[in-house]
Design a protein around this motif. Structure first.
Motif, PDB file in Angstrom:
ATOM      1  N   THR A  18       0.810  -1.215   0.000  1.00 49.27           N
ATOM      2  CA  THR A  18       0.000   0.000   0.000  1.00 49.27           C
ATOM      3  C   THR A  18       0.841   1.262   0.000  1.00 49.27           C
ATOM      4  O   THR A  18       0.485   2.257  -0.636  1.00 49.27           O
ATOM      5  CB  THR A  18      -0.936   0.015   1.225  1.00 49.27           C
ATOM      6  OG1 THR A  18      -1.744  -1.174   1.211  1.00 49.27           O
ATOM      7  CG2 THR A  18      -1.859   1.222   1.183  1.00 49.27           C
ATOM      8  N   HIS A  19       1.980   1.238   0.687  1.00 49.18           N
ATOM      9  CA  HIS A  19       2.801   2.434   0.817  1.00 49.18           C
ATOM     10  C   HIS A  19       3.898   2.519  -0.245  1.00 49.18           C
ATOM     11  O   HIS A  19       4.690   3.460  -0.230  1.00 49.18           O
ATOM     12  CB  HIS A  19       3.444   2.477   2.212  1.00 49.18           C
ATOM     13  CG  HIS A  19       2.446   2.507   3.323  1.00 49.18           C
ATOM     14  ND1 HIS A  19       2.062   1.378   4.006  1.00 49.18           N
ATOM     15  CD2 HIS A  19       1.737   3.537   3.853  1.00 49.18           C
ATOM     16  CE1 HIS A  19       1.165   1.701   4.929  1.00 49.18           C
ATOM     17  NE2 HIS A  19       0.950   2.994   4.862  1.00 49.18           N
ATOM     18  N   SER A  20       3.943   1.546  -1.151  1.00 44.79           N
ATOM     19  CA  SER A  20       5.078   1.448  -2.066  1.00 44.79           C
ATOM     20  C   SER A  20       4.804   2.043  -3.443  1.00 44.79           C
ATOM     21  O   SER A  20       3.989   1.523  -4.209  1.00 44.79           O
ATOM     22  CB  SER A  20       5.490  -0.018  -2.239  1.00 44.79           C
ATOM     23  OG  SER A  20       6.523  -0.125  -3.193  1.00 44.79           O
ATOM     24  N   ARG A  21       5.515   3.124  -3.780  1.00 49.21           N
ATOM     25  CA  ARG A  21       5.434   3.674  -5.135  1.00 49.21           C
ATOM     26  C   ARG A  21       6.133   2.741  -6.121  1.00 49.21           C
ATOM     27  O   ARG A  21       5.794   2.710  -7.299  1.00 49.21           O
ATOM     28  CB  ARG A  21       6.043   5.066  -5.171  1.00 49.21           C
ATOM     29  CG  ARG A  21       7.418   5.195  -4.552  1.00 49.21           C
ATOM     30  CD  ARG A  21       7.762   6.643  -4.279  1.00 49.21           C
ATOM     31  NE  ARG A  21       9.002   6.782  -3.517  1.00 49.21           N
ATOM     32  CZ  ARG A  21       9.246   7.769  -2.667  1.00 49.21           C
ATOM     33  NH1 ARG A  21       8.353   8.701  -2.437  1.00 49.21           N
ATOM     34  NH2 ARG A  21      10.388   7.839  -2.035  1.00 49.21           N
ATOM     35  N   VAL A  22       7.113   1.953  -5.636  1.00 53.33           N
ATOM     36  CA  VAL A  22       7.787   0.988  -6.495  1.00 53.33           C
ATOM     37  C   VAL A  22       6.809  -0.076  -6.962  1.00 53.33           C
ATOM     38  O   VAL A  22       6.746  -0.412  -8.152  1.00 53.33           O
ATOM     39  CB  VAL A  22       8.979   0.335  -5.765  1.00 53.33           C
ATOM     40  CG1 VAL A  22       9.604  -0.757  -6.628  1.00 53.33           C
ATOM     41  CG2 VAL A  22      10.015   1.382  -5.390  1.00 53.33           C
ATOM     42  N   ALA A  23       6.011  -0.609  -6.033  1.00 49.08           N
ATOM     43  CA  ALA A  23       5.030  -1.635  -6.391  1.00 49.08           C
ATOM     44  C   ALA A  23       4.043  -1.107  -7.412  1.00 49.08           C
ATOM     45  O   ALA A  23       3.707  -1.791  -8.397  1.00 49.08           O
ATOM     46  CB  ALA A  23       4.290  -2.102  -5.137  1.00 49.08           C
ATOM     47  N   LYS A  24       3.579   0.117  -7.218  1.00 50.68           N
ATOM     48  CA  LYS A  24       2.548   0.662  -8.108  1.00 50.68           C
ATOM     49  C   LYS A  24       3.093   0.951  -9.495  1.00 50.68           C
ATOM     50  O   LYS A  24       2.408   0.747 -10.496  1.00 50.68           O
ATOM     51  CB  LYS A  24       1.938   1.903  -7.459  1.00 50.68           C
ATOM     52  CG  LYS A  24       1.131   1.547  -6.212  1.00 50.68           C
ATOM     53  CD  LYS A  24       0.828   2.742  -5.332  1.00 50.68           C
ATOM     54  CE  LYS A  24       0.220   2.290  -4.013  1.00 50.68           C
ATOM     55  NZ  LYS A  24       0.051   3.403  -3.063  1.00 50.68           N
ATOM     56  N   SER A  25       4.321   1.441  -9.576  1.00 51.68           N
ATOM     57  CA  SER A  25       4.923   1.671 -10.889  1.00 51.68           C
ATOM     58  C   SER A  25       5.205   0.349 -11.588  1.00 51.68           C
ATOM     59  O   SER A  25       4.905   0.183 -12.776  1.00 51.68           O
ATOM     60  CB  SER A  25       6.228   2.464 -10.738  1.00 51.68           C
ATOM     61  OG  SER A  25       5.990   3.755 -10.228  1.00 51.68           O
ATOM     62  N   ASN A  26       5.784  -0.602 -10.860  1.00 53.82           N
ATOM     63  CA  ASN A  26       6.171  -1.870 -11.475  1.00 53.82           C
ATOM     64  C   ASN A  26       4.980  -2.697 -11.930  1.00 53.82           C
ATOM     65  O   ASN A  26       5.020  -3.321 -12.988  1.00 53.82           O
ATOM     66  CB  ASN A  26       7.032  -2.680 -10.498  1.00 53.82           C
ATOM     67  CG  ASN A  26       8.449  -2.162 -10.399  1.00 53.82           C
ATOM     68  OD1 ASN A  26       8.830  -1.236 -11.109  1.00 53.82           O
ATOM     69  ND2 ASN A  26       9.238  -2.753  -9.533  1.00 53.82           N
ATOM     70  N   MET A  27       3.917  -2.725 -11.126  1.00 55.62           N
ATOM     71  CA  MET A  27       2.795  -3.581 -11.498  1.00 55.62           C
ATOM     72  C   MET A  27       2.141  -3.111 -12.790  1.00 55.62           C
ATOM     73  O   MET A  27       1.716  -3.925 -13.615  1.00 55.62           O
ATOM     74  CB  MET A  27       1.770  -3.646 -10.359  1.00 55.62           C
ATOM     75  CG  MET A  27       0.982  -2.378 -10.112  1.00 55.62           C
ATOM     76  SD  MET A  27      -0.133  -2.557  -8.687  1.00 55.62           S
ATOM     77  CE  MET A  27      -0.978  -0.962  -8.712  1.00 55.62           C
ATOM     78  N   MET A  28       2.068  -1.812 -12.993  1.00 54.98           N
ATOM     79  CA  MET A  28       1.449  -1.278 -14.201  1.00 54.98           C
ATOM     80  C   MET A  28       2.187  -1.730 -15.449  1.00 54.98           C
ATOM     81  O   MET A  28       1.597  -2.229 -16.406  1.00 54.98           O
ATOM     82  CB  MET A  28       1.437   0.256 -14.156  1.00 54.98           C
ATOM     83  CG  MET A  28       0.529   0.848 -13.125  1.00 54.98           C
ATOM     84  SD  MET A  28       0.679   2.649 -13.102  1.00 54.98           S
ATOM     85  CE  MET A  28      -0.436   3.042 -11.748  1.00 54.98           C
ATOM     86  N   MET A  29       3.513  -1.554 -15.435  1.00 55.24           N
ATOM     87  CA  MET A  29       4.276  -1.852 -16.637  1.00 55.24           C
ATOM     88  C   MET A  29       4.530  -3.336 -16.808  1.00 55.24           C
ATOM     89  O   MET A  29       4.512  -3.850 -17.931  1.00 55.24           O
ATOM     90  CB  MET A  29       5.585  -1.066 -16.630  1.00 55.24           C
ATOM     91  CG  MET A  29       6.305  -1.105 -17.961  1.00 55.24           C
ATOM     92  SD  MET A  29       5.272  -0.658 -19.415  1.00 55.24           S
ATOM     93  CE  MET A  29       4.849   1.042 -19.009  1.00 55.24           C
ATOM     94  N   LEU A  30       4.764  -4.072 -15.727  1.00 51.19           N
ATOM     95  CA  LEU A  30       5.001  -5.509 -15.851  1.00 51.19           C
ATOM     96  C   LEU A  30       3.779  -6.217 -16.437  1.00 51.19           C
ATOM     97  O   LEU A  30       3.920  -7.118 -17.271  1.00 51.19           O
ATOM     98  CB  LEU A  30       5.367  -6.108 -14.490  1.00 51.19           C
ATOM     99  CG  LEU A  30       6.792  -5.835 -14.030  1.00 51.19           C
ATOM    100  CD1 LEU A  30       6.973  -6.222 -12.568  1.00 51.19           C
ATOM    101  CD2 LEU A  30       7.805  -6.581 -14.899  1.00 51.19           C
ATOM    102  N   GLN A  31       2.594  -5.815 -16.021  1.00 45.83           N
ATOM    103  CA  GLN A  31       1.388  -6.411 -16.600  1.00 45.83           C
ATOM    104  C   GLN A  31       1.293  -6.078 -18.085  1.00 45.83           C
ATOM    105  O   GLN A  31       0.981  -6.933 -18.917  1.00 45.83           O
ATOM    106  CB  GLN A  31       0.137  -5.913 -15.877  1.00 45.83           C
ATOM    107  CG  GLN A  31      -1.138  -6.600 -16.378  1.00 45.83           C
ATOM    108  CD  GLN A  31      -2.388  -5.812 -16.032  1.00 45.83           C
ATOM    109  OE1 GLN A  31      -2.483  -4.632 -16.356  1.00 45.83           O
ATOM    110  NE2 GLN A  31      -3.333  -6.455 -15.383  1.00 45.83           N
ATOM    111  N   LYS A  32       1.580  -4.824 -18.432  1.00 47.76           N
ATOM    112  CA  LYS A  32       1.513  -4.393 -19.831  1.00 47.76           C
ATOM    113  C   LYS A  32       2.519  -5.162 -20.695  1.00 47.76           C
ATOM    114  O   LYS A  32       2.287  -5.426 -21.875  1.00 47.76           O
ATOM    115  CB  LYS A  32       1.786  -2.887 -19.925  1.00 47.76           C
ATOM    116  CG  LYS A  32       1.484  -2.280 -21.288  1.00 47.76           C
ATOM    117  CD  LYS A  32       1.758  -0.784 -21.294  1.00 47.76           C
ATOM    118  CE  LYS A  32       0.741  -0.017 -20.481  1.00 47.76           C
ATOM    119  NZ  LYS A  32       0.895   1.455 -20.652  1.00 47.76           N
ATOM    120  N   LEU A  33       3.648  -5.542 -20.073  1.00 48.82           N
ATOM    121  CA  LEU A  33       4.686  -6.276 -20.794  1.00 48.82           C
ATOM    122  C   LEU A  33       4.444  -7.780 -20.836  1.00 48.82           C
ATOM    123  O   LEU A  33       5.219  -8.523 -21.442  1.00 48.82           O
ATOM    124  CB  LEU A  33       6.045  -5.993 -20.156  1.00 48.82           C
ATOM    125  CG  LEU A  33       6.584  -4.565 -20.343  1.00 48.82           C
ATOM    126  CD1 LEU A  33       7.731  -4.293 -19.379  1.00 48.82           C
ATOM    127  CD2 LEU A  33       7.025  -4.342 -21.782  1.00 48.82           C
TER     128      LEU A  33
END
Length: 310
Positions: free
Chosen positions: A169-184
């Motif tokens: 919940t507090h991780s900007r890393v998780a939120k950035s990574n999940m968006m692009m990893l799913q797209k990839l």
């Protein structure tokens, strides 16, 4: 934003949501070229960058500084405590001032989510904005260096099984990574305390039991427990967290020999990950830090290319 002649052109870099797959792959390949010493780059004119960090940082701050120097930029370091911010000046007015003085690129980290929207939408601010992290929002340069590290290892993203584990919940890393990893094309799992999981992650993967999925993983991406973003009254046991949610030595034995361990750092040793695993053969944590310089060189080059193309 676009890709021309193999080079990415960016006006700003604030969120991974704004990047296409072609732009991401272009940045990864350009970062790899910088790392291999095969990227030709020369400034056309004197260029100034300023790193404006309102939250403590070692890796991101110094990584951008080194990347800027490697590209030949003049770096105007910014000390928030010695600036007019201490007198009540707003971030907007600070950036407006630096822009008027001739700064071309501002790399900014702020505890305020989406701080960059006011800056990039202003008609009076012309310098490029690179988001070095906004609260619990986004961390695009960390995401890109993580993607570079994964791509170096596997040469692809499609079909990889990746777990993002910890303080979600507090991780900007998780939120950035999940968006692009799913797209990839990666398949994502989320693990950690249920209280630190929210419905926003459901669109990108699913919450899973760590012990059940460990043998299937290609990448185990751990997240730092961000005590500074938690309620000060919240109880927390390092030993309890490590036992129930951390990558212990016993859990690491469940990973495939080809699986890699990642962490954006700083690492809380023996909390998210056993101390002995931080520099183990399967760990890519140090490699991530090294890749950060080359990734940020590629980002800065893309920003300069975007400014030149205007």
């Amino acid at each position: 934003m676009s890709v021309k002649n193999g080079l990415v052109q960016l006006e700003n870099l604030t969120s991974m949501e704004n990047l296409s797959v072609d732009e991401v792959m272009g940045l990864i390949k350009r970062a790899s070229a910088f790392k291999a010493g095969k990227a030709d780059f020369a400034l056309d004119e004197q260029t100034f960058a300023s790193n404006i960090f309102f939250e403590n940082s070692t890796r991101t701050h110094h990584s951008f500084h080194i990347a800027e120097r490697k590209l030949g930029l003049d770096v105007l370091e910014f000390d928030a405590q010695a600036s007019s911010i201490s007198k009540g000046e707003t971030l907007y007015d600070t950036v407006l001032t630096l822009d008027a003085l001739g700064v071309d690129i501002c790399v900014i980290r702020s505890g305020v989510e989406h701080y960059y929207e006011e800056l990039v939408n202003s008609d009076n601010i012309h310098c490029a904005i690179v988001n070095g992290g906004d609260g619990s929002g986004q961390h695009p340069s960390q995401c890109l260096l993580d993607l570079m590290t994964i791509y170096e290892e596997f040469g692809k993203f499609e079909g990889l099984k990746i777990a993002i584990s910890g303080d979600l919940t507090h991780s900007r890393v998780a939120k950035s990574n999940m968006m692009m990893l799913q797209k990839l094309g990666a398949r994502l799992y989320f693990t950690g305390p249920a209280a630190w999981y929210s419905e926003e992650f459901d669109d990108y993967g699913h919450y899973a039991n760590l012990d059940r999925i460990l043998p299937e993983l290609d990448v185990h991406m751990l997240l730092r427990v961000q005590h500074e973003r938690h309620d000060s009254g919240e109880s927390f046991s390092k030993e309890g967290y490590h036992t129930h949610f951390g990558l212990t030595q016993e859990r690491a034995k469940m990973l495939k020999p080809t699986a890699i361990i990642m962490h954006p750092a700083p690492v809380n040793r023996d909390v998210e990950i056993a101390d002995s695993l931080v520099e183990s053969p399967q760990s890519r944590i140090v490699q991530q830090m090294s890749n950060g310089v080359y990734t940020r060189m590629a980002i800065l080059e893309a920003i300069l290319a975007g400014k030149k193309a205007k």
